[in-house]
Motif scaffolding. Structure first.
Motif, short mmCIF file in Angstrom:
data_model
loop_
_atom_site.label_atom_id
_atom_site.label_comp_id
_atom_site.label_asym_id
_atom_site.label_seq_id
_atom_site.Cartn_x
_atom_site.Cartn_y
_atom_site.Cartn_z
N GLU A 297 -4.40 4.13 -8.75
CA GLU A 297 -4.41 3.37 -7.51
C GLU A 297 -3.29 2.35 -7.52
OE1 GLU A 297 -8.01 1.25 -6.43
OE2 GLU A 297 -7.21 0.79 -4.44
N ARG A 298 -2.67 2.21 -6.36
CA ARG A 298 -1.58 1.22 -6.24
C ARG A 298 -1.71 0.48 -4.91
NH1 ARG A 298 -0.40 2.22 -1.55
NH2 ARG A 298 0.45 4.16 -0.86
N THR A 302 3.85 -1.89 4.51
CA THR A 302 5.04 -1.43 5.23
C THR A 302 6.24 -2.34 4.93
OG1 THR A 302 3.57 -0.65 6.96
CG2 THR A 302 5.90 -0.81 7.53
N ASP A 380 -2.91 -10.71 2.17
CA ASP A 380 -3.95 -10.10 1.33
C ASP A 380 -4.31 -11.08 0.21
OD1 ASP A 380 -4.23 -7.50 2.52
OD2 ASP A 380 -2.24 -7.03 1.74
N LYS A 401 -8.44 -1.53 8.43
CA LYS A 401 -7.85 -0.34 7.79
C LYS A 401 -8.82 0.81 7.97
CE LYS A 401 -3.83 -0.42 5.83
NZ LYS A 401 -2.91 0.49 5.19
N LYS A 406 -3.32 0.96 9.34
CA LYS A 406 -3.55 -0.46 9.62
C LYS A 406 -3.63 -0.62 11.14
CE LYS A 406 -1.38 -4.85 8.38
NZ LYS A 406 -0.12 -5.39 7.84
P1 AMP Z 1 0.43 -1.08 6.06
O1 AMP Z 1 1.00 -2.28 6.68
O2 AMP Z 1 -0.07 -0.06 7.00
O3 AMP Z 1 1.47 -0.62 5.20
O4 AMP Z 1 -0.82 -1.51 5.23
C1 AMP Z 1 -0.69 -2.41 4.18
C2 AMP Z 1 -2.03 -2.97 3.84
O5 AMP Z 1 -2.88 -1.96 3.31
C3 AMP Z 1 -1.98 -4.03 2.79
O6 AMP Z 1 -1.58 -5.28 3.33
C4 AMP Z 1 -3.40 -4.01 2.26
O7 AMP Z 1 -4.24 -4.77 3.09
C5 AMP Z 1 -3.78 -2.54 2.39
N1 AMP Z 1 -3.67 -1.82 1.12
C6 AMP Z 1 -2.69 -1.02 0.67
N2 AMP Z 1 -3.00 -0.51 -0.53
C7 AMP Z 1 -4.22 -0.99 -0.86
C8 AMP Z 1 -5.10 -0.85 -1.97
N3 AMP Z 1 -4.81 -0.05 -2.99
N4 AMP Z 1 -6.26 -1.54 -1.96
C9 AMP Z 1 -6.60 -2.33 -0.94
N5 AMP Z 1 -5.81 -2.51 0.15
C10 AMP Z 1 -4.64 -1.85 0.20
#
Ligand code: AMP
Ligand code: MCA
Length: 499
Positions: A297-298, A302, A380, A401, A406
């Motif tokens: 998991e990572r 964006t 976050d 999410k 998102k």
């Molecule tokens: P996005 O802007 O669509 O790229 O989504 C990014 C957001 O996804 C981050 O700010 C986190 O809130 C969430 N996210 C991404 N990876 C994880 C993860 N492994 N665990 C929890 N939240 C995550």
């Protein structure tokens, strides 16, 4: 020459893309992209960062278009192929795109826009690569130039364009190549949409950078994925938690013999990664039973690409996203952006070449998202426990999410309020095993509709304005929304009402 192109040239005879069973070598991809850049240049010498939007099916044509835009000096604006017209128009207008490349199937949805626009349209199927000559001169591209604009939802009602430069993209890819040990022998499948970082950078970007091969199938289909797995055609897989959940559900419907064959094939995989949303421990455990793999998991965004990752070698801890990737600086901070103490939760702040340049034509939003000393504020919250980061949640209840996407609650509320039945509304995300969060809307109806609310008609209506993945899945009709003493809607109370 841009580094992605130099990389590709090292692997001319490798399989680059496998699309519907057809194999395209790197040599062919490079030649097609170069020739197509000539069409985009249209006798000019450089697109000079003009925005080129494209709505092209994932596969060879998608990558050819993306690379051609970069070679010609343009900024790539990938459109979501399932968005309705208003969402597409928003991106086209916001980016002031002057060229639009489309698969012919999308002519219809874009029809009303094209009738009233001067944008120059190229239908990809109408171009025959073999009849094209190579452009005589290609522009030199400095790494500081803008390369990509991706739209992200946030705490504003309209999505913002995230601008990344070639330098940012190189940093985002390079760190993953190193950390996850990508090699030219890797074979991945892209099952993710190609208007987001997960698909564009982690899957397509990294595989083609490494000289590996990237498989494409039409849409997400567990059956097709397991078919390829069963034929030992893949050794790397990346997806969001919802996809693993759906794969597990499908796997469980298979006959034991089939399951056993697939288990053996999956054991041979080199790497399986999950991200974009929190991976439930139950999904991680179940997947380990099925595949023999502890998912890596990572955490990414964006605006950043990937920032924190469990180790490739070493302990991948369930419920944790790991440690900062090489080249990415992370600080957990309090509300004054001061680093918090050991084991204290704080907002994740990020610095590094991977961090985006700006929100497209929104200087105030850009300024607001960086601290005075240049840290990007993710919104976050995380804590470090035994050296590993654990994501605890988001600062804003307005960001949802769902299925790895998102989604802004405010964007959906704004659309709902334009419906004739609705007087007021509040959108929240409620916990869901399959989707991470389900979108739920509490609504107050206008008087004439109080005894005449038709959920289906509202649901059918809303997808004319927003993508289906943003559609509320649950409604709750209320007399009034719960508000605090300041008159602000208390969304946490609304969430509880849906349980
Ligand atoms: P996005 O802007 O669509 O790229 O989504 C990014 C957001 O996804 C981050 O700010 C986190 O809130 C969430 N996210 C991404 N990876 C994880 C993860 N492994 N665990 C929890 N939240 C995550
Ligand atoms: C679709 N459905 C949903 C949702 N979406 N139901 C509830 N909640 C949802 N969010 C329903 C549809 O209405 C339909 O039901 C059925 O599911 C199938 O719809 P379809 O669109 O065909 O779904 P799918 O193809 O099965 O899609 C599921 C999916 C997709 C593959 C998980 O959501 C997806 O591709 N997610 C990944 C998004 C992604 O790449 N995110 C990364 C961004 P009915 O038939 O009854 O109408 S984040 C990122 O890039 C950062 C950097 C990061 O960290 O990675």
């Amino acid at each position: 020459m841009l580094q992605f192109f130099e990389q590709a040239k090292k692997h001319l005879n490798n399989d680059a893309i496998i699309h519907d069973g057809v194999i395209y070598k790197y040599e062919q991809l490079i030649a097609s992209a170069e020739k197509f850049s000539g069409i985009l240049l249209n006798n000019t010498s450089d697109l000079n960062q003009a925005r080129v939007a494209f709505m092209v099916h994932p596969g060879f044509d998608y990558v050819k278009t993306l690379w051609a835009i970069w070679i010609a000096g343009g900024v790539a604006v990938p459109l979501c192929i399932t968005h309705p017209l208003p969402s597409l128009e928003y991106v086209l207008d916001d980016t002031q795109s002057t060229i639009l490349v489309i698969s012919k199937e999308f002519k219809e949805v874009l029809g009303p826009y094209l009738q009233n626009s001067n944008i120059s349209v190229i239908v990809i199927e109408e171009i025959n690569d073999q009849q094209l000559a190579f452009p005589e001169l290609l522009p030199p591209i400095e790494k500081q130039r803008n390369a990509l604009i991706l739209y992200t939802s946030g705490t504003t009602n309209k999505p913002k364009g995230v601008v990344t430069t070639h330098k940012n993209i190189e940093a985002q890819i390079n760190t993953l190549i190193k950390a996850w040990e990508w090699s030219p022998h890797d074979r991945i499948i892209c099952v993710l949409p190609l208007h987001h970082v997960h698909g564009i950078i982690n899957v397509v970007g990294c595989s083609l950078w490494a000289g590996a091969s990237c498989n494409f199938t039409a849409g997400f289909s567990p059956e097709q994925i397991f078919n390829l797995i069963g034929q030992n055609k893949l050794n790397v897989f990346m997806a969001v938690p919802t996809i693993y959940y759906k794969l597990i559900a499908y796997f469980e419907t298979l006959a034991m013999e089939n399951q056993n064959t697939l288990r053996e094939c999956m054991k041979k995989f080199r790497l399986m990664v999950c991200g974009s949303a929190a991976l439930p421990v139950s999904v991680m455990d179940k997947w380990a039973q099925i595949s023999g793999h502890q998912l890596l998991e990572r955490y990414g965004m964006t605006e950043l690409g990937m920032a924190i990752s469990n180790p490739y070698h070493g302990d991948r801890k369930a419920g944790y996203v790991g440690i900062p990737l090489p080249g990415v600086q992370i600080k957990l901070a309090d509300e004054h952006f001061v680093q918090v103490g050991d084991q204290m939760p704080g907002e994740i702040l990020v610095k590094g070449d991977n961090v985006f340049k700006e929100y497209w034509q929104r200087p105030e939003a850009t300024q607001a998202t960086f601290t005075n000393d240049g840290w990007f504020k993710t919104g976050d919250i995380a804590v470090i426990e035994n050296g590993y980061y654990r994501i605890m949640g988001r600062q804003s209840v307005d960001i949802i999410k769902s299925g790895g996407y998102k989604i802004s609650a405010l964007e959906i509320e704004e659309i709902l309020r334009t419906n004739e039945m609705i007087q007021d509304c509040a959108v929240v995300g409620i916990d869901d095993d399959e989707w991470g969060e389900l979108i739920a809307a509490a609504i107050v109806l206008k008087k004439p509709f109080i005894n005449d609310f038709n959920e289906k008609s509202l649901s059918d209506w809303i997808v004319n304005y927003i993508a289906s993945y943003k559609k509320p899945r649950r409604y709750l009709v209320m007399k009034d929304l719960p508000r605090n003493a300041m008159g602000k809607v208390v969304k946490n109370d609304i969430k509880k009402m849906f349980v």
